[in-house]
Design a protein around this motif. Structure first.
Motif, PDB file in Angstrom:
ATOM      1  N   GLU A  26       0.861  -1.177   0.000  1.00  0.00           N
ATOM      2  CA  GLU A  26       0.000   0.000   0.000  1.00  0.00           C
ATOM      3  C   GLU A  26       0.904   1.236   0.000  1.00  0.00           C
ATOM      4  O   GLU A  26       1.329   1.710   1.045  1.00  0.00           O
ATOM      5  CB  GLU A  26      -0.903   0.018   1.233  1.00  0.00           C
ATOM      6  CG  GLU A  26      -1.846   1.209   1.288  1.00  0.00           C
ATOM      7  CD  GLU A  26      -2.603   1.318   2.600  1.00  0.00           C
ATOM      8  OE1 GLU A  26      -3.292   2.345   2.798  1.00  0.00           O
ATOM      9  OE2 GLU A  26      -2.490   0.402   3.444  1.00  0.00           O
ATOM     10  N   ALA A  27       1.232   1.717  -1.167  1.00  0.00           N
ATOM     11  CA  ALA A  27       2.128   2.863  -1.302  1.00  0.00           C
ATOM     12  C   ALA A  27       1.304   4.131  -1.435  1.00  0.00           C
ATOM     13  O   ALA A  27       0.474   4.244  -2.341  1.00  0.00           O
ATOM     14  CB  ALA A  27       3.037   2.693  -2.503  1.00  0.00           C
ATOM     15  N   VAL A  28       1.540   5.080  -0.544  1.00  0.00           N
ATOM     16  CA  VAL A  28       0.754   6.309  -0.513  1.00  0.00           C
ATOM     17  C   VAL A  28       1.647   7.503  -0.840  1.00  0.00           C
ATOM     18  O   VAL A  28       2.554   7.828  -0.063  1.00  0.00           O
ATOM     19  CB  VAL A  28       0.110   6.514   0.872  1.00  0.00           C
ATOM     20  CG1 VAL A  28      -0.729   7.793   0.884  1.00  0.00           C
ATOM     21  CG2 VAL A  28      -0.723   5.302   1.263  1.00  0.00           C
ATOM     22  N   PRO A  29       1.435   8.165  -1.967  1.00  0.00           N
ATOM     23  CA  PRO A  29       2.221   9.367  -2.278  1.00  0.00           C
ATOM     24  C   PRO A  29       1.734  10.543  -1.438  1.00  0.00           C
ATOM     25  O   PRO A  29       0.530  10.784  -1.329  1.00  0.00           O
ATOM     26  CB  PRO A  29       1.939   9.590  -3.770  1.00  0.00           C
ATOM     27  CG  PRO A  29       0.594   8.975  -3.997  1.00  0.00           C
ATOM     28  CD  PRO A  29       0.485   7.822  -3.044  1.00  0.00           C
ATOM     29  N   ALA A  30       2.667  11.256  -0.832  1.00  0.00           N
ATOM     30  CA  ALA A  30       2.310  12.388   0.023  1.00  0.00           C
ATOM     31  C   ALA A  30       3.075  13.622  -0.426  1.00  0.00           C
ATOM     32  O   ALA A  30       4.296  13.597  -0.576  1.00  0.00           O
ATOM     33  CB  ALA A  30       2.643  12.082   1.487  1.00  0.00           C
ATOM     34  N   SER A  31       2.347  14.704  -0.653  1.00  0.00           N
ATOM     35  CA  SER A  31       2.941  15.962  -1.090  1.00  0.00           C
ATOM     36  C   SER A  31       1.953  17.068  -0.768  1.00  0.00           C
ATOM     37  O   SER A  31       0.801  16.803  -0.412  1.00  0.00           O
ATOM     38  CB  SER A  31       3.229  15.929  -2.593  1.00  0.00           C
ATOM     39  OG  SER A  31       2.015  15.922  -3.321  1.00  0.00           O
ATOM     40  N   PRO A  32       2.381  18.332  -0.865  1.00  0.00           N
ATOM     41  CA  PRO A  32       1.429  19.429  -0.626  1.00  0.00           C
ATOM     42  C   PRO A  32       0.181  19.335  -1.492  1.00  0.00           C
ATOM     43  O   PRO A  32      -0.909  19.713  -1.053  1.00  0.00           O
ATOM     44  CB  PRO A  32       2.262  20.676  -0.957  1.00  0.00           C
ATOM     45  CG  PRO A  32       3.661  20.279  -0.595  1.00  0.00           C
ATOM     46  CD  PRO A  32       3.757  18.835  -1.024  1.00  0.00           C
ATOM     47  N   ASN A  33       0.313  18.808  -2.700  1.00  0.00           N
ATOM     48  CA  ASN A  33      -0.848  18.664  -3.581  1.00  0.00           C
ATOM     49  C   ASN A  33      -1.873  17.677  -3.039  1.00  0.00           C
ATOM     50  O   ASN A  33      -3.059  17.755  -3.385  1.00  0.00           O
ATOM     51  CB  ASN A  33      -0.416  18.230  -4.976  1.00  0.00           C
ATOM     52  CG  ASN A  33       0.279  19.339  -5.737  1.00  0.00           C
ATOM     53  OD1 ASN A  33       0.110  20.509  -5.417  1.00  0.00           O
ATOM     54  ND2 ASN A  33       1.068  18.974  -6.734  1.00  0.00           N
ATOM     55  N   SER A  34      -1.417  16.754  -2.197  1.00  0.00           N
ATOM     56  CA  SER A  34      -2.338  15.783  -1.608  1.00  0.00           C
ATOM     57  C   SER A  34      -2.705  16.155  -0.173  1.00  0.00           C
ATOM     58  O   SER A  34      -3.274  15.337   0.557  1.00  0.00           O
ATOM     59  CB  SER A  34      -1.730  14.378  -1.648  1.00  0.00           C
ATOM     60  OG  SER A  34      -0.580  14.303  -0.813  1.00  0.00           O
TER      61      SER A  34
END
Length: 276
Positions: A26-34
């Motif tokens: 379960e790979a979750v991309p995290a960034s200001p956009n998210s």
């Protein structure tokens, strides 16, 4: 396994997320956009719930020392704080082969150089190592994708001047694979070096990259030109004997690149390509 990728929409992060998902994680991309901001802490508590691993491939938007230092210290301290609260068991960070060597001041340095950025990276690594969270720091060499950026930063007129020092660049695809393997394995509580399968002289690397794009600029090997304007030692940009090597060769990558490299701002090192 839930793995949160900070900077998960950038060059390395997006490839890493895809590879981890292909292997059932379960790979979750995290960034200001998210909605996740490591500088303010916004969204960190929520995204880290249930996470076993955090991989940080984010990067400072500025290479000026004070700004980079502020970014890495603030972001890393926030990550460590929220990771402890969430019970994260492994913190992985992408950094640069030769960071400690490049950070060292040279008599030839101008008042402001990119060395300050590397001093900030060293601080990031220090904070990670001194935390109580098991960790792995991945030192990667420069990426094939940034050969044009190196040339652009070293161009005057139609001439590219770079020092003929050794470099062992690698494909972003191989970087993501290496980081992924380390992320799903046990923490090493130290540094793992990764690099490409071939060594070049920097001028040779740049010349091959430009020639493949029919770029007519002349590449000159000039020891005084340095690397992004700073003096570097012969082996400052290459990993040690125990480095884990990628498989993709530069000539293969050039042939497989259907279009010229993306038009991105010049970056002084591999970690910079990991950011956006």
């Amino acid at each position: 396994m839930k793995i949160v990728v900070i900077g998960g929409t950038g060059l390395i992060g997006s490839k890493l997320v895809g590879k981890l998902r292909e292997h059932g994680h379960e790979a979750v991309p995290a960034s200001p956009n998210s909605g996740v901001n490591t500088l303010t802490g916004e969204g960190l508590a929520e995204v880290l719930k249930g996470a076993s691993v955090v991989v940080d491939v984010s990067n400072s938007p500025s290479f000026e020392e004070a700004e980079a230092m502020k970014f890495f210290t603030t972001a890393t301290n926030n990550l460590i704080q929220y990771e402890k609260a969430a019970g994260v068991r492994h913190h992985v960070a992408l950094s640069v082969v030769g960071t400690d060597r490049i950070a060292q001041k040279k008599p030839s340095d101008a008042e402001k150089t990119i060395r300050g950025y590397f001093r900030a990276k060293l601080m990031q690594e220090k904070l990670i190592a001194e935390s109580s969270i098991p960790y792995s720091i991945v030192h990667a060499t420069q990426f094939f994708e940034f050969v044009k950026s190196i040339a652009d930063a070293s161009t005057a007129g139609t001439t590219v001047r770079v020092a003929p020092v050794l470099i062992q660049p690698m494909a972003a695809e191989d970087v993501a694979s290496a980081v992924g393997r380390i992320a799903v394995g046990p923490a090493v509580n130290g540094i793992v070096e990764v690099g490409g399968p071939q060594q070049f002289r920097l001028d040779e690397f740049v010349q091959q990259g430009l020639s493949a794009r029919n770029d007519s600029r002349t590449v000159v090997a000039d020891p005084a030109a340095g690397y992004f304007g700073i003096e570097v030692d012969e082996r400052a940009l290459v990993p040690g004997d125990n480095a884990r090597l990628g498989e993709i060769r530069f000539d293969t990558w050039l042939k497989d690149s259907a279009k010229p490299a993306a038009n991105v701002a010049s970056q002084p090192a591999a970690a910079a390509a990991a950011s956006r």
